[in-house]
Design a protein around this motif. Structure first.
Motif, short mmCIF file in Angstrom:
data_model
loop_
_atom_site.label_atom_id
_atom_site.label_comp_id
_atom_site.label_asym_id
_atom_site.label_seq_id
_atom_site.Cartn_x
_atom_site.Cartn_y
_atom_site.Cartn_z
N ARG A 203 19.41 -65.75 -41.55
CA ARG A 203 17.71 -66.97 -40.42
C ARG A 203 19.26 -67.60 -39.26
O ARG A 203 18.64 -68.14 -38.34
CB ARG A 203 17.29 -68.34 -41.38
CG ARG A 203 16.44 -67.43 -41.79
CD ARG A 203 15.53 -68.93 -42.90
NE ARG A 203 14.14 -68.53 -43.71
CZ ARG A 203 14.54 -67.80 -44.79
NH1 ARG A 203 15.84 -68.09 -45.45
NH2 ARG A 203 13.67 -67.38 -44.95
N HIS A 204 20.77 -67.26 -39.44
CA HIS A 204 20.97 -67.27 -38.42
C HIS A 204 21.20 -66.65 -37.03
O HIS A 204 21.61 -67.20 -36.04
CB HIS A 204 22.81 -67.94 -38.56
CG HIS A 204 23.02 -69.05 -39.47
ND1 HIS A 204 22.56 -70.13 -39.19
CD2 HIS A 204 23.22 -68.51 -41.30
CE1 HIS A 204 22.60 -70.71 -40.22
NE2 HIS A 204 23.15 -69.38 -41.45
N THR A 205 20.25 -65.14 -37.14
CA THR A 205 20.09 -64.52 -36.03
C THR A 205 19.15 -64.31 -35.89
O THR A 205 18.16 -65.04 -36.26
CB THR A 205 20.57 -62.65 -37.01
OG1 THR A 205 19.56 -62.96 -37.46
CG2 THR A 205 21.77 -62.97 -36.80
N ARG A 206 18.62 -64.13 -33.94
CA ARG A 206 17.52 -64.12 -33.84
C ARG A 206 16.89 -62.57 -33.06
O ARG A 206 17.43 -62.18 -32.37
CB ARG A 206 16.87 -64.97 -32.56
CG ARG A 206 17.32 -66.32 -33.06
CD ARG A 206 15.88 -66.33 -33.77
NE ARG A 206 16.09 -68.11 -34.01
CZ ARG A 206 16.12 -68.58 -35.01
NH1 ARG A 206 17.25 -67.52 -35.80
NH2 ARG A 206 16.25 -69.65 -35.43
N PRO A 207 15.86 -61.58 -33.94
CA PRO A 207 15.19 -62.46 -35.04
C PRO A 207 16.26 -61.71 -36.25
O PRO A 207 16.99 -61.97 -36.33
CB PRO A 207 14.01 -61.27 -35.52
CG PRO A 207 14.31 -59.41 -34.66
CD PRO A 207 15.84 -60.52 -33.34
N ALA A 208 15.46 -63.32 -37.56
CA ALA A 208 15.80 -62.92 -39.16
C ALA A 208 16.08 -61.41 -39.35
O ALA A 208 15.43 -60.78 -39.07
CB ALA A 208 15.42 -64.04 -39.83
N THR A 209 17.57 -61.30 -39.54
CA THR A 209 17.93 -59.92 -40.18
C THR A 209 17.95 -60.35 -42.25
O THR A 209 18.42 -61.32 -42.22
CB THR A 209 18.87 -59.85 -39.89
OG1 THR A 209 20.19 -60.51 -40.48
CG2 THR A 209 18.98 -59.27 -38.61
N VAL A 210 17.61 -59.57 -42.41
CA VAL A 210 17.07 -58.94 -43.65
C VAL A 210 17.67 -58.11 -43.93
O VAL A 210 18.01 -56.53 -43.76
CB VAL A 210 15.76 -58.68 -44.40
CG1 VAL A 210 15.57 -58.74 -45.45
CG2 VAL A 210 14.59 -60.31 -43.51
N THR A 211 18.67 -57.84 -45.19
CA THR A 211 19.75 -57.47 -46.41
C THR A 211 19.11 -56.70 -47.92
O THR A 211 18.15 -58.27 -47.85
CB THR A 211 21.41 -57.43 -46.66
OG1 THR A 211 21.34 -58.85 -46.67
CG2 THR A 211 21.54 -57.42 -45.08
N VAL A 212 19.21 -55.59 -48.09
CA VAL A 212 18.37 -55.36 -49.90
C VAL A 212 19.88 -55.05 -50.34
O VAL A 212 20.15 -54.42 -50.58
CB VAL A 212 17.87 -54.81 -50.07
CG1 VAL A 212 17.06 -54.45 -51.85
CG2 VAL A 212 16.03 -55.54 -48.77
N THR A 213 20.85 -55.63 -51.14
CA THR A 213 22.17 -54.87 -52.01
C THR A 213 21.29 -54.03 -53.33
O THR A 213 19.98 -54.88 -54.35
CB THR A 213 22.83 -56.20 -52.19
OG1 THR A 213 22.96 -56.95 -50.86
CG2 THR A 213 23.88 -55.45 -52.73
N GLN A 214 21.55 -52.80 -53.49
CA GLN A 214 21.28 -52.02 -54.29
C GLN A 214 22.78 -52.11 -55.57
O GLN A 214 23.18 -51.88 -55.08
CB GLN A 214 20.23 -51.19 -54.54
CG GLN A 214 19.39 -51.06 -52.99
CD GLN A 214 18.66 -49.70 -52.78
OE1 GLN A 214 17.66 -49.12 -53.03
NE2 GLN A 214 18.93 -49.52 -51.68
#
Length: 443
Positions: A203-214
């Motif tokens: 949430r420190h970026t704009r827009p917020a970034t999401v990662t999915v670690t598999q």
């Protein structure tokens, strides 16, 4: 929230989401006016798994699908065609009763038969968008999706595919935020080995970034037969061994982390072989068990990617391996004010990334592109100079610029001189340039 009440807007025929692998298919659909997608039942009320097989009957030229196909083959009344997805991706042929069929055509036939389970609730050929989700997406999967579109009488631009990790992203951000305020974990035991997908928001970026670690876990394996293996019949000693391995894995994944929600997905979680792990997982967090997360996530992704959904305003961007991680814009001026015209947005699948614009060229026959990593790293500017351009006054050359991506780390530019009406006819010149995003991401 990204989605809010968008289920009531931007849809006419509805959205279809299909989760697909070599064993099962699941179908969800999102009707106009509804807030959330529904999932098709394959028989019993809670059973949404459709065995991904066809069977050609021996007594007549009739194909059955799903559970009926398995039963027909079990009785020796027909020949089974299985592993349709992997065979279709490899462009293989399948021999059935001495005849050879394209695996892609058989897979499309299976999907068409399976979509009949929608009944009168939705007409597949009228869908606004069909999103197919599978374990991983590459150029072969995209080509297969186009073939399936033709078979289902859908325009190719209304059909696409995305990875299960991306479907998890879309599903998650459509849920109440208290379910994913911190981390969110999927434990997927739909195949031979347990897989985990860990969802995390920056949430420190704009827009917020999401990662999915598999991760795939070889220490958690099961034997598979045509019915999926184990379930209620797992030997007690083996059940205890798997439970201990699962508990050890969960302790490692959750150590020092706050996991708000855990999803247990796949028929491998049938039965009660993991009581110790379940007790630990349920401690101070929400736990859901089911099989339709990916197909519902495909519906949400299909809505977001259809034309007119205004995905550029989304608050969360998924940064998967298939995603652009850089915003690409053209530095321009309008009415004396400088601004950056967006061409490609970070968070788009590279194979869906398309952008174009027209602008008037300045006297130096060059223009500037701005590359901005969504991670917050330093912005980079690239000056593109057009060699061989005819000598014209400033702003007397109209340029058409298009941008696309051959892969996730390269942008291909196509630039056309369109002249300036009757005063300065087009020279017909076309330039092609490639921009590597690797340097921008490294800085």
């Amino acid at each position: 929230m990204f989605f809010g009440n968008t289920g009531k807007k931007g849809m006419n025929g509805g959205i279809l989401g299909i989760d697909l692998d070599d064993r099962f298919a699941q179908i969800s659909f999102w009707l106009p006016g509804e807030q959330t997608p529904e999932t098709v039942s394959a028989g019993e009320k809670e059973d949404c798994l459709i065995p991904a097989v066809l069977c050609r009957r021996a007594d007549r030229d009739v194909w059955t699908y799903g559970k009926e196909a398995l039963e027909t083959a079990r009785k020796g009344e027909g020949i089974l065609a299985d592993r349709l997805l992997s065979r279709a991706l490899l462009k293989e042929e399948v021999e059935v009763a001495g005849e050879r069929f394209e695996a892609a055509a058989l897979l499309a036939l299976f999907l068409k038969r399976s979509l009949s389970l929608l009944g009168g609730r939705m007409r597949p050929e009228k869908a606004d968008f069909l999103m197919i989700t599978m374990d991983a997406v590459d150029s072969r999967a995209l080509e297969l999706a186009e073939r399936i579109a033709v078979f289902l009488s859908l325009a190719p631009e209304r059909v696409s595919c995305q990875s299960r990790a991306e479907s998890f992203f879309y599903y998650n951000i459509s849920q109440p935020q208290e379910l994913w305020r911190h981390l969110c974990l999927v434990c997927d035991f739909g195949g031979r080995r347990l897989k985990t997908l860990l969802f995390e928001v920056n949430r420190h970026t704009r827009p917020a970034t999401v990662t999915v670690t598999q991760e795939e876990h070889p220490g958690l394996e099961r034997d598979l037969d045509e019915n999926g293996g184990y379930g209620e019949g797992m030997p007690e000693e083996r059940a205890s061994e798997l439970d201990e391995a699962f508990l050890s894995l969960f302790d490692r994944l959750s150590d020092g982390k706050v996991i708000d929600t855990v999803y247990l997905i796949g028929d491998g979680f049938a039965g009660e072989w993991y009581p110790k792990t379940l007790s630990a997982v349920c401690r101070n967090r929400r736990v859901f068990q089911g099989n339709n997360l990916y197909s519902k996530g495909a519906c949400y992704g299909g809505w977001a990617k259809q034309p007119g959904s205004d995905a550029s305003r989304r608050e969360y961007v998924y940064l998967g391996s298939d995603m652009l991680k850089v915003n690409l814009g053209l530095q321009a001026e309008k009415r004396g004010k400088e601004f950056c015209l967006s061409l490609l947005d970070a968070g788009m699948n590279w194979f869906d990334a398309r952008g174009e614009c027209e602008f008037l060229l300045d006297a130096d026959h060059s223009f500037t592109l701005r590359l901005t990593p969504v991670s917050g790293k330093k912005m980079r500017e690239v000056v593109v100079t057009l060699s061989g351009m005819p000598d014209r006054p400033p702003f007397a050359t109209r340029i058409f610029l298009s941008a696309s991506c051959p892969d996730a780390k390269t942008v291909k530019l196509r630039i056309e001189d369109r002249g300036f009406g009757e005063f300065y006819p087009s020279s017909g010149l076309v330039w092609e340039e490639s921009l590597s995003l690797t340097e921008t991401l490294r800085e």
